[in-house]
Design a protein around this motif. Structure first.
Motif, PDB file in Angstrom:
ATOM      1  N   ALA A   1       0.819  -1.224   0.000  1.00 18.09           N
ATOM      2  CA  ALA A   1       0.000   0.000   0.000  1.00 18.09           C
ATOM      3  C   ALA A   1       0.851   1.271   0.000  1.00 18.09           C
TER       4      ALA A   1
ATOM      5  N   THR B   1       2.171   4.252   5.578  1.00 21.37           N
ATOM      6  CA  THR B   1       1.431   4.830   4.451  1.00 21.37           C
ATOM      7  C   THR B   1       1.344   6.348   4.567  1.00 21.37           C
TER       8      THR B   1
ATOM      9  N   MET C   1      -7.579  -0.066   1.531  1.00 25.34           N
ATOM     10  CA  MET C   1      -6.509  -0.884   0.957  1.00 25.34           C
ATOM     11  C   MET C   1      -5.849  -1.740   2.030  1.00 25.34           C
TER      12      MET C   1
END
Length: 216
Positions: free
Chosen positions: A53, A130, A88
């Motif tokens: 991700a 992320t 995600m």
């Protein structure tokens, strides 16, 4: 907002297709070949979200810039990309749970099954990495900021490697760290710290994105 969801949905579909292909390949490989051939991949499967991700979203500068360039409110774009990141990560972890459970069902030697209680731990860790990937894209483009972006990328790599190794090594310390579960004291602290850092990084990303000059 509906059009934005459909727009970012294309990124999600492409991403989840890659994750599903990886999980299927590893599961089938572990099923029909000696486990040792796929051992590294099977043990790293629960930490896929730490790598896939962030790498996907690290290159989404133009994806985020395009709606803004055509007049979409920045907050709406930012909110959609944050929702996309969470979805995600959750889907990646769900597939990891399914994959590790299948592998364990026919390989008694395999002991890296990711339980539902481990999902919050990995979700918090993955979202931290992320958010770093998103923040690195919107730091100002001065010399100092470019250096900060490079350092942030290095920190992401080191952090992802450390967490991956830590999760795998936790198998050898069952009383202290395994199974991975959000209610175990050590993992609970880890989860809360990662969640707090992810929120701070998200706020910082919004502040820089709100002031960023959008170029295609």
């Amino acid at each position: 907002m509906r059009n934005l969801v459909r727009y970012f949905g294309l990124t999600f579909l492409q991403y989840i297709g890659v994750v599903m292909a990886f999980v299927v390949l590893v599961v089938l490989g572990a099923r029909y070949t000696p486990l040792s051939l796929f051992e590294s991949y099977t043990y790293m499967m629960p930490t896929m979200g730490l790598w896939l991700a962030p790498l996907t979203l690290a290159g989404c500068h133009s994806t985020m810039a395009l709606p803004t360039y055509f007049g979409v409110r920045r907050w709406n774009t930012f909110l959609c990309i944050q929702i996309l990141a969470v979805v995600m990560e959750l889907c990646t972890l769900a597939l990891a749970v399914l994959g590790t459970t299948l592998i364990a069902s026919w390989n008694p030697e395999y002991d890296m099954v990711l339980s539902v209680g481990g999902i919050p731990v990995l979700l918090a860790a993955s979202l931290t990495v992320t958010e770093m990937a998103l923040l690195a894209q919107y730091l100002p483009r001065g010399a100092k900021q470019r250096t900060a972006s490079i350092l942030m990328v290095l920190i992401m790599i080191v952090l992802s490697c450390s967490i991956t190794i830590g999760f795998v090594k936790a198998i050898g310390i069952p009383l202290a760290l395994f199974p991975i579960h959000a209610l175990r004291p050590g993992w609970a602290v880890f989860t809360l710290v990662c969640a707090a850092v992810a929120v701070i990084l998200g706020v910082a990303t919004w502040r820089f994105y709100r002031k960023a000059v959008i170029r295609l």
